[in-house]
Write a protein that holds these residues in place. Structure first.
Motif, PDB file in Angstrom:
ATOM      1  N   LYS A 127       0.839  -1.200   0.000  1.00  0.00           N
ATOM      2  CA  LYS A 127       0.000   0.000   0.000  1.00  0.00           C
ATOM      3  C   LYS A 127       0.878   1.257   0.000  1.00  0.00           C
ATOM      4  O   LYS A 127       0.920   2.011   0.973  1.00  0.00           O
ATOM      5  CB  LYS A 127      -0.932   0.003   1.213  1.00  0.00           C
ATOM      6  N   PRO A 128       1.588   1.488  -1.090  1.00  0.00           N
ATOM      7  CA  PRO A 128       2.451   2.674  -1.133  1.00  0.00           C
ATOM      8  C   PRO A 128       1.634   3.944  -1.327  1.00  0.00           C
ATOM      9  O   PRO A 128       0.523   3.903  -1.871  1.00  0.00           O
ATOM     10  CB  PRO A 128       3.336   2.405  -2.353  1.00  0.00           C
ATOM     11  N   PRO A 129       2.118   5.103  -0.888  1.00  0.00           N
ATOM     12  CA  PRO A 129       1.391   6.356  -1.127  1.00  0.00           C
ATOM     13  C   PRO A 129       1.321   6.634  -2.627  1.00  0.00           C
ATOM     14  O   PRO A 129       2.247   6.311  -3.377  1.00  0.00           O
ATOM     15  CB  PRO A 129       2.245   7.407  -0.393  1.00  0.00           C
ATOM     16  N   ILE A 203      14.740   2.946  -3.172  1.00  0.00           N
ATOM     17  CA  ILE A 203      14.109   4.004  -2.381  1.00  0.00           C
ATOM     18  C   ILE A 203      12.842   4.490  -3.050  1.00  0.00           C
ATOM     19  O   ILE A 203      12.834   4.799  -4.252  1.00  0.00           O
ATOM     20  CB  ILE A 203      15.087   5.183  -2.186  1.00  0.00           C
ATOM     21  N   ASP A 204      11.759   4.535  -2.283  1.00  0.00           N
ATOM     22  CA  ASP A 204      10.500   5.122  -2.726  1.00  0.00           C
ATOM     23  C   ASP A 204      10.614   6.631  -2.548  1.00  0.00           C
ATOM     24  O   ASP A 204      10.667   7.131  -1.422  1.00  0.00           O
ATOM     25  CB  ASP A 204       9.350   4.545  -1.888  1.00  0.00           C
ATOM     26  N   LEU A 205      10.679   7.352  -3.653  1.00  0.00           N
ATOM     27  CA  LEU A 205      10.855   8.810  -3.594  1.00  0.00           C
ATOM     28  C   LEU A 205       9.576   9.547  -3.222  1.00  0.00           C
ATOM     29  O   LEU A 205       9.617  10.763  -3.022  1.00  0.00           O
ATOM     30  CB  LEU A 205      11.376   9.322  -4.940  1.00  0.00           C
ATOM     31  N   SER A 207       7.532   8.296  -0.503  1.00  0.00           N
ATOM     32  CA  SER A 207       7.544   8.196   0.968  1.00  0.00           C
ATOM     33  C   SER A 207       8.908   8.533   1.551  1.00  0.00           C
ATOM     34  O   SER A 207       9.030   8.739   2.756  1.00  0.00           O
ATOM     35  CB  SER A 207       7.144   6.782   1.395  1.00  0.00           C
ATOM     36  N   LEU A 208       9.953   8.570   0.707  1.00  0.00           N
ATOM     37  CA  LEU A 208      11.341   8.755   1.124  1.00  0.00           C
ATOM     38  C   LEU A 208      11.729   7.707   2.164  1.00  0.00           C
ATOM     39  O   LEU A 208      12.262   7.996   3.235  1.00  0.00           O
ATOM     40  CB  LEU A 208      11.588  10.181   1.635  1.00  0.00           C
ATOM     41  N   LYS A 209      11.474   6.450   1.768  1.00  0.00           N
ATOM     42  CA  LYS A 209      11.854   5.299   2.579  1.00  0.00           C
ATOM     43  C   LYS A 209      12.522   4.256   1.695  1.00  0.00           C
ATOM     44  O   LYS A 209      12.160   4.091   0.530  1.00  0.00           O
ATOM     45  CB  LYS A 209      10.638   4.668   3.259  1.00  0.00           C
ATOM     46  N   ALA A 210      13.512   3.562   2.261  1.00  0.00           N
ATOM     47  CA  ALA A 210      14.104   2.419   1.573  1.00  0.00           C
ATOM     48  C   ALA A 210      13.156   1.237   1.726  1.00  0.00           C
ATOM     49  O   ALA A 210      12.723   0.920   2.838  1.00  0.00           O
ATOM     50  CB  ALA A 210      15.470   2.095   2.157  1.00  0.00           C
ATOM     51  N   VAL A 211      12.818   0.584   0.619  1.00  0.00           N
ATOM     52  CA  VAL A 211      11.865  -0.524   0.670  1.00  0.00           C
ATOM     53  C   VAL A 211      12.544  -1.889   0.540  1.00  0.00           C
ATOM     54  O   VAL A 211      12.020  -2.891   1.018  1.00  0.00           O
ATOM     55  CB  VAL A 211      10.778  -0.361  -0.406  1.00  0.00           C
ATOM     56  N   ARG A 212      13.703  -1.932  -0.120  1.00  0.00           N
ATOM     57  CA  ARG A 212      14.465  -3.167  -0.261  1.00  0.00           C
ATOM     58  C   ARG A 212      15.951  -2.839  -0.272  1.00  0.00           C
ATOM     59  O   ARG A 212      16.349  -1.722  -0.600  1.00  0.00           O
ATOM     60  CB  ARG A 212      14.118  -3.907  -1.566  1.00  0.00           C
ATOM     61  N   LYS A 213      16.769  -3.835   0.063  1.00  0.00           N
ATOM     62  CA  LYS A 213      18.204  -3.663  -0.109  1.00  0.00           C
ATOM     63  C   LYS A 213      18.846  -5.010  -0.405  1.00  0.00           C
ATOM     64  O   LYS A 213      18.324  -6.072  -0.053  1.00  0.00           O
ATOM     65  CB  LYS A 213      18.849  -2.998   1.107  1.00  0.00           C
TER      66      LYS A 213
END
Length: 522
Positions: A127-129, A203-205, A207-213
């Motif tokens: 559920k990404p923004p 990175i989801d630009l 939400s400015l969160k890392a989602v995977r690495k």
């Protein structure tokens, strides 16, 4: 301290140094190899063969063990080397100095299974923004790589600013020093961060969160996203490999070892320098460092991805950028003191342009001047030719001028609506406090910006109104200037900031060009 997954690093055999009786902690052995990997790899490479800092092994060093211990304790001024006294114990510093002085260069491996096993899902992506959580346009984001004084958490992170308001809008922590950020040219929400220890963060630009690495190797910063946004290619210094990923999942698809004949016909092992995405046919071009070759990789055939090897491009190839029509790759040859022009359509070397000393182009820059597309090539070395920036016609490849500057230079920045081409002076003295501004009309240095610390990695905002510059080493600030008046309009404290990457790079194609597509509007 961060944990080091030694079980997954084939060939890294830890050297354990036991402390002498009577010393604090004498009952516990010190694992010097582990200490090195956790604290020194970001600058000196996992194999200790050198990276953005010199090699640290028994073959490469003339310094005594006592001198090494002093350098580790006190640091080295005007470099990225911080003082470790108080961070590491005296016993740990002694163990590191002994390990470095007495142990040859390593040959660590990182297999396809190691890469696959390192993949982590950090955030639920179900559920990404559907739009940015901050005010503003995602295309105006400016990403600043904050290395942190010790090149690792908790200070290491990428910090995001809005290039319209010059206000910070978010940040993403990283385990180790971030080096580069590339953007999906198709979907505006994705960015891909690479650290100096080869971790890749998706990175989801919005939400400015890392989602995977995923950990693509052990050392090396190069990364590129394919023109269709489906694939990601990562290059590694240690081990010498490139790895192809599914950009959506970060699942590794193939791993290619880099070796071949160098310019003189000798078979060599190689690291990966820059990797670059070619929009011509959705392939990647790889600068295969020690071989002096350029390899073309086709991501649609992951089982046999290398389709072309262009030999004798240079003696030691490093970074590169593309022409406006995306057909030609301008490549820095460190040892040949030249800029190679590779035709990515015909897949051959077509021209060699004489450079200054140890050419370095960073992300490159091309800007239109009096109807000509003019390319700028910086030179990070110094020799009897003097310090110059080489400029050439990006269509005809004819040299226009070699512009005298006050020192070695690294990363050029240009924008069609800004009057100056900015180059950072990186000489290891007080000149590193400068960014010099080349007037587009005269092709000569017209202005100079100076501030505390080491000024480097200039980058214009999407609209060209502002010039961002990192003040690293002892400066510890981000500086923001009006691109016309050159007055400082804002500055922010950041711990050892480095590379700056505008989200608008996907619109420019190459820094300094007009926007070629209005992609990325939320």
């Amino acid at each position: 301290m961060h944990s080091f997954r030694s079980v997954s690093v084939s060939g890294l055999l830890p050297l354990v140094l036991c402390l002498a009786p009577g010393l604090a902690g004498a009952d516990e052995p010190i694992d010097a190899a582990r200490l090195f990997q956790e604290n020194c790899t970001t600058c000196h490479s996992a194999d200790r063969g050198g990276y953005i800092a010199p090699a640290l092994n028994s073959t490469a060093l003339n310094s005594s063990e006592t001198a090494l211990r002093s350098m580790i304790m006190l640091g080295i001024p005007d470099t990225l080397m911080p003082p470790w006294h108080g961070v590491l114990s005296d016993e740990q510093i002694r163990a590191l100095a002994h390990y470095i002085k007495t142990t040859p260069r390593d040959n660590p491996q990182w297999t396809l299974q190691d890469i696959r096993d390192s993949l982590e899902v950090l955030v639920d992506e179900s559920k990404p923004p559907d739009k940015p959580v901050y005010d503003g346009d995602v295309r105006d984001l400016m990403a600043i790589m904050q290395r942190g004084r010790y090149g690792k958490a908790p200070a290491a992170r990428v910090v995001f600013f809005d290039g319209k308001t010059n206000k910070q809008v978010g940040e993403v922590p990283t385990d180790y020093a971030p080096h580069i950020l590339d953007y999906d040219p198709v979907n505006p929400r994705w960015g891909y961060l690479k650290t100096d220890t080869s971790e890749i963060y998706k990175i989801d630009l919005y939400s400015l969160k890392a989602v995977r690495k995923v950990k693509a190797g052990l050392s090396g910063p190069s990364i590129a996203v394919s023109a269709d946004g489906r694939y990601l290619l990562s290059g590694s210094f240690s081990p010498g490999i490139v790895t192809l990923f599914d950009a959506r999942t970060l699942e590794p698809l193939s791993r290619v070892e880099l070796r071949g004949k160098d310019y003189d016909g000798k078979q060599v092992e190689s690291a990966s320098s820059m990797v670059i995405a070619s929009p011509l046919d959705n392939t990647f071009a790889i600068a295969v460092r020690q071989t002096g070759q350029v390899w073309i990789l086709d991501p649609s055939r992951p089982q046999e991805p290398i389709v072309t090897r262009i030999e004798k491009v240079g003696r030691f190839v490093h970074d590169a950028f593309l022409s406006a029509d995306r057909r030609y790759m301008f490549l820095a040859d460190y040892v040949g003191n030249a800029f190679a022009v590779v035709d990515l359509k015909e897949r051959k070397l077509v021209k060699t342009i004489a450079g200054g000393c140890q050419p370095h182009v960073g992300s490159g820059a091309i800007t239109e001047i009096k109807g000509r597309q003019v390319a700028f090539g910086t030179n990070i070395g110094t020799c009897d030719k003097g310090d110059v920036v080489t400029v050439w016609d990006a269509r005809t490849f004819e040299t226009i001028k070699q512009i005298p500057v006050s020192g070695a230079t690294e990363s050029p920045a240009a924008h069609p609506d800004a009057p100056y081409v900015a180059v950072d002076v990186v000489s290891k003295d007080s000149r590193a406090r400068r960014v010099e501004l080349i007037d587009k009309n005269t092709l000569s240095v017209a202005k100079t910006i100076e501030a505390d610390g080491h000024l480097y990695f200039p980058e214009y905002t999407r609209d060209g109104k502002y010039l961002y510059i990192s003040g690293g080493y002892s400066g510890d600030r981000l500086h923001i200037y009006d691109s016309h008046s050159l007055e400082e309009v804002a500055s922010y404290p950041l711990e050892t900031p480095a590379g700056i990457f505008s989200r608008a790079r996907t619109e420019w194609g190459t820094v300094g060009l007009q926007a070629q597509a209005k992609s990325g509007k939320p």
